[in-house]
Design a protein around this motif. Structure first.
Motif, short mmCIF file in Angstrom:
data_model
loop_
_atom_site.label_atom_id
_atom_site.label_comp_id
_atom_site.label_asym_id
_atom_site.label_seq_id
_atom_site.Cartn_x
_atom_site.Cartn_y
_atom_site.Cartn_z
N SER A 91 -8.13 -31.51 25.38
CA SER A 91 -7.39 -32.43 26.24
C SER A 91 -7.90 -32.36 27.68
N LEU A 92 -8.04 -31.15 28.20
CA LEU A 92 -8.53 -30.99 29.56
C LEU A 92 -9.95 -31.51 29.70
N LEU A 101 -15.80 -38.07 26.18
CA LEU A 101 -15.84 -36.95 25.24
C LEU A 101 -15.76 -37.42 23.79
N ASN A 102 -16.61 -36.84 22.95
CA ASN A 102 -16.47 -36.92 21.50
C ASN A 102 -15.98 -35.57 20.99
N PHE A 103 -15.27 -35.57 19.88
CA PHE A 103 -14.67 -34.36 19.31
C PHE A 103 -15.22 -34.18 17.90
N GLY A 104 -16.22 -33.29 17.76
CA GLY A 104 -16.79 -33.02 16.46
C GLY A 104 -16.08 -31.87 15.77
N TRP A 141 -0.71 -33.38 19.45
CA TRP A 141 -0.95 -34.47 20.40
C TRP A 141 0.02 -35.64 20.23
N SER A 142 0.66 -35.75 19.08
CA SER A 142 1.42 -36.97 18.78
C SER A 142 2.92 -36.76 18.57
N GLN A 175 -8.20 -40.16 26.29
CA GLN A 175 -8.41 -41.22 25.30
C GLN A 175 -7.28 -41.17 24.28
N GLN A 176 -6.66 -42.29 24.05
CA GLN A 176 -5.54 -42.32 23.13
C GLN A 176 -5.89 -43.09 21.86
N PRO A 177 -5.46 -42.56 20.70
CA PRO A 177 -4.60 -41.38 20.55
C PRO A 177 -5.34 -40.05 20.72
N HIS A 178 -6.69 -40.10 20.70
CA HIS A 178 -7.49 -38.89 20.87
C HIS A 178 -8.95 -39.31 21.00
#
Length: 366
Positions: A91-92, A101-104, A141-142, A175-178
């Protein structure tokens, strides 16, 4: 077709850790300069050829040095983090990245890493931990305060806290939702990519024989179908070894005769062989004559090596063989040993972006 890069990161065992770190940053800076759309950074803990255990730190520094490219771990090894701690860090980082940001997500596949963290990868514990961790993070997160998780491996909650004192859960992604979630596949069929299709995450196929990874899309599509999702091959990322030079002969010298050849000889091919995974590198239509997978066999059957014209033709062929894909991810190597080799790698990236990609712009995966 979009262009990106995937770095393990990989460095020869004798490379100083700081020097390897600086090379990775330089490559990502070049990628941003040449218009690459994204960069994915791997994580490992007990592998001297893959020596970087903190992809979020490299991501953060790379974000500071670039302007447009999307960057992210490709991915975090989920079994080795408490999900709440990782959710807060992501999140930060997403806020710091201003939405780049991408989240792998990755389950971890090296026995040395499993041993270090006490994870039973042979029994599949790493995969079940990964699935539990991702579900925990997405709920954190939700969900509203009071949501709790009582899992096999972790416990946690969205805290009620003390709202009057501002002691509340507040770390959520920009970025939402993530951030976009990416998942790399190895086996074919791939349960991991099937899950990615079901969840709507980005599919990445690692640098294996194109005929073998063609089955990855079948897995992804099957998962999406089960969830009632529509999918497009334009989202499919294909990781490839690529070296471009003004002539085929120069490209062959720098690839097969350079760090690409050494890394595959000393590490990657023996690593796959230790797990009896050599078949992942074999084109069944053109198997090695003696059954032995060599670097030369991989270079001639799996790599994109040559002049811009040759590499563009190779991309066209693989695109047709697998049924289409939308993103080519350059598999990175450490060419920092000499100024000449570093310049050859830089030139290869520039030629790939500015000469090869315009030739294959009509290949979109749609």
């Amino acid at each position: 077709m979009e262009l990106g890069l995937f770095t393990m990161p990989s460095h020869p065992p004798e490379r100083d850790l700081r020097e390897g770190w600086e090379w990775d940053l330089q490559v990502i800076e070049w990628a941003d300069q040449y218009g690459f759309a994204e960069a994915w950074i791997g994580e490992h803990h007990a592998a001297k050829w893959e020596p970087h255990p903190a992809p979020d730190l490299l991501t953060l520094e790379a974000l500071r040095r670039t302007e447009n490219i999307r960057i992210g771990p490709g991915g975090f090894l989920m079994p080795y983090y408490h999900p709440a701690e990782l959710a807060n860090r992501i999140s930060l980082l997403d806020h710091i990245s201003e939405g780049r940001l991408n989240f792998g997500v990755a389950a971890s596949g090296l026995p040395s890493d499993w041993e270090m963290f006490g994870v039973d990868g042979m029994a599949g514990e790493n995969r079940e931990m990964t699935q539990e961790s991702v579900e925990f993070i997405l709920n954190l997160w939700s969900q509203e305060p009071g949501w709790t998780h009582e899992g096999k491996h972790w416990k946690g909650s969205v805290p009620h806290g003390m709202p009057d004192m501002e002691l509340v859960h507040h770390l959520k992604p920009l970025q939402q939702p993530h951030p976009p979630i990416g998942v790399a596949g190895l086996n074919s069929p791939s349960p991991t990519l099937e899950m990615a299709g079901e969840k709507g995450w980005i599919p990445l196929s690692l640098n294996l024989n194109p005929q073998y990874v063609s089955g990855h899309w079948d897995s992804y599509e099957a998962g999406a179908r089960r969830a009632g999702r529509e999918v497009s091959r334009s989202d499919w990322r294909m990781v490839r070894e690529v070296f471009v030079a003004p002539t085929d002969e120069e490209a062959w010298e720098h690839s097969y005769g350079g760090m690409m050849g050494r890394m595959m000889t000393d590490y990657f091919i023996p690593l796959l062989g230790a797990f009896d995974f050599h078949q992942f590198l074999i084109d069944e239509r053109n198997p090695p004559a003696d059954g032995v997978v060599t670097v030369e066999y991989c270079a001639r059957n799996n790599w994109f090596v040559g002049s811009p014209e040759t590499v563009a033709a190779s991309i066209e062929k693989v695109y047709a063989d697998v049924g289409g894909f939308g993103h080519l991810l350059l598999f990175c190597f450490d060419y920092s040993e000499t100024p000449e080799s570093a310049e050859a790698w830089r030139q290869s990236m520039e030629l790939l972006a500015h000469d090869v990609m315009p030739r294959v712009a009509h290949l979109t995966g749609d």
